[in-house]
Design a protein around this motif. Sequence first.
Motif, short mmCIF file in Angstrom:
data_model
loop_
_atom_site.label_atom_id
_atom_site.label_comp_id
_atom_site.label_asym_id
_atom_site.label_seq_id
_atom_site.Cartn_x
_atom_site.Cartn_y
_atom_site.Cartn_z
N HIS A 3 0.85 -1.19 0.00
CA HIS A 3 0.00 0.00 0.00
C HIS A 3 0.88 1.25 0.00
CE1 HIS A 3 -3.78 -2.13 1.23
NE2 HIS A 3 -2.90 -3.00 1.70
N PHE A 4 0.57 2.21 -0.84
CA PHE A 4 1.24 3.51 -0.80
C PHE A 4 0.35 4.53 -1.51
CE2 PHE A 4 2.61 1.46 -4.68
CZ PHE A 4 2.70 2.48 -5.63
N LEU A 6 0.25 8.13 -4.15
CA LEU A 6 0.96 8.95 -5.13
C LEU A 6 0.00 10.01 -5.62
CD1 LEU A 6 3.79 8.93 -6.43
CD2 LEU A 6 2.83 7.58 -8.30
N PHE A 7 0.41 11.27 -5.55
CA PHE A 7 -0.46 12.41 -5.91
C PHE A 7 -1.76 12.39 -5.11
CE2 PHE A 7 1.85 11.30 -9.91
CZ PHE A 7 2.71 12.38 -9.92
N GLY A 8 -1.67 11.90 -3.87
CA GLY A 8 -2.85 11.83 -3.02
C GLY A 8 -3.79 10.69 -3.36
N ILE A 9 -3.36 9.79 -4.22
CA ILE A 9 -4.21 8.66 -4.66
C ILE A 9 -3.72 7.38 -3.98
CG2 ILE A 9 -4.98 7.28 -6.63
CD1 ILE A 9 -4.37 9.81 -8.36
N PRO A 10 -4.57 6.71 -3.19
CA PRO A 10 -4.15 5.44 -2.57
C PRO A 10 -3.98 4.34 -3.62
CG PRO A 10 -6.46 5.91 -2.09
CD PRO A 10 -5.92 7.12 -2.79
N ILE A 11 -2.90 3.58 -3.48
CA ILE A 11 -2.56 2.54 -4.46
C ILE A 11 -2.31 1.23 -3.71
CG2 ILE A 11 -0.90 1.81 -6.23
CD1 ILE A 11 -0.35 4.87 -6.64
N ARG A 12 -2.92 0.16 -4.20
CA ARG A 12 -2.71 -1.18 -3.66
C ARG A 12 -2.11 -2.06 -4.76
NH1 ARG A 12 -8.03 -3.70 -1.63
NH2 ARG A 12 -8.65 -3.05 -3.71
N VAL A 13 -1.10 -2.84 -4.41
CA VAL A 13 -0.51 -3.78 -5.36
C VAL A 13 -0.66 -5.19 -4.77
CG1 VAL A 13 1.50 -4.38 -6.74
CG2 VAL A 13 1.18 -2.01 -5.99
N LYS A 65 -13.37 16.05 -9.52
CA LYS A 65 -13.73 16.23 -8.11
C LYS A 65 -14.20 14.95 -7.43
CE LYS A 65 -12.90 20.56 -8.94
NZ LYS A 65 -11.58 21.13 -8.59
N LEU A 66 -13.75 13.81 -7.92
CA LEU A 66 -14.04 12.53 -7.27
C LEU A 66 -12.74 11.99 -6.67
CD1 LEU A 66 -16.38 10.96 -9.97
CD2 LEU A 66 -17.05 12.11 -7.86
N ARG A 67 -12.87 11.04 -5.75
CA ARG A 67 -11.70 10.53 -5.03
C ARG A 67 -11.38 9.12 -5.52
NH1 ARG A 67 -12.19 11.69 1.29
NH2 ARG A 67 -9.98 11.11 1.09
N PRO A 68 -10.36 8.99 -6.37
CA PRO A 68 -10.05 7.68 -6.95
C PRO A 68 -9.09 6.87 -6.09
CG PRO A 68 -8.67 9.32 -7.96
CD PRO A 68 -9.51 10.06 -6.95
N SER A 69 -9.02 5.59 -6.39
CA SER A 69 -7.98 4.71 -5.85
C SER A 69 -7.54 3.78 -6.97
CB SER A 69 -8.50 3.92 -4.65
OG SER A 69 -9.56 3.07 -5.05
N ILE A 70 -6.36 3.20 -6.82
CA ILE A 70 -5.80 2.32 -7.84
C ILE A 70 -5.47 0.96 -7.22
CG2 ILE A 70 -3.78 1.91 -9.33
CD1 ILE A 70 -3.63 4.94 -9.76
N THR A 71 -5.82 -0.09 -7.95
CA THR A 71 -5.45 -1.45 -7.55
C THR A 71 -4.74 -2.11 -8.72
OG1 THR A 71 -7.36 -1.64 -6.08
CG2 THR A 71 -6.29 -3.70 -6.76
N LEU A 72 -3.55 -2.63 -8.48
CA LEU A 72 -2.84 -3.44 -9.48
C LEU A 72 -3.03 -4.89 -9.09
CD1 LEU A 72 0.49 -1.46 -10.04
CD2 LEU A 72 -1.74 -1.17 -11.14
#
Length: 210
Positions: A3-4, A6-13, A65-72
Motif C-alpha cells: 500500500h502507498f 501517489l499524488f494523493g491517490i491510494p494505491i494497492r498492489v 472532483k471525485l476521489r479515486p484509488s488504484i489497484t494493481l
Amino acid sequence: MIHFSLFGIPIRVQPFFWITMALIGGAIGASSPQEILRLGLFIIAGFISILVHELGHALTIKAFKLRPSITLEAFGGYASYPSGILTRPQSFLVTAAGPAIQLILAAIAYAALHLPAVAANSNLKYFTAKLFVISAFWALLNLLPILPLDGGRLVEAVLGPKRIKIILWITIVTSILAAALLFPYTGPFFLIFLGFFAYQAFQELKNRRG
C-alpha cells in the motif's frame, strides 16, 4: 499486499500482480544471474508502465472532483472511485486518459533508447526497451473494443447503455479475432485472457435474453 499513495491517490498492489509479471517475463526459464536480473528489470518496467496507465485514469477522475484509488492485480489493474457520477463525455475522457498517457510513456522510452548513455549500458537499454514494448503493447491491447478493456468502455461511452447488446457482440467477435492473431506471438497467456472476456460477454448476453 503493498500500500502507498501517489499524488494523493491510494494505491494497492496485490501479490498476484508480481506473480503474473514474473510469469510473463520468463520466470520459469530464468536460471543464470543475468537472466534473473533481467527478469527483475522486466517486472519493474511492467510495474511502472501499468501504474502510469492507471494514474492516467485516476488523475482524470480526480480532475472531476471525485476521489479515486488504484489497484494493481493479476491481469493489470483498475482505477475506481467510491461515489459520484460521471457523464458519458467524462467517462470517455477518464477511459481514454489511461492508454493515452501510456502511449506517451512508450514514446519517451523509444526516444531514450537512442540516447548514448542508454545505448552504452546493456541492462539500461534492456529496461528501456521493455518499458517501450510493454507500454505500447498494453496501451494498444487496451484500446481493443472489448469489455472490460478501455476500448470497450470507450465504445460503451459513445453508444450508451441502451446498446449494450451490440457492445457485447463487438466484444465477442473482437476477442476471438485478437486471440487468433496474437496467439503466434504471445502463446496461451493472452489466449486465455481474451477467451475469458469473450465468455463473460456471451454469458451477459444470455442473461439479458433471459
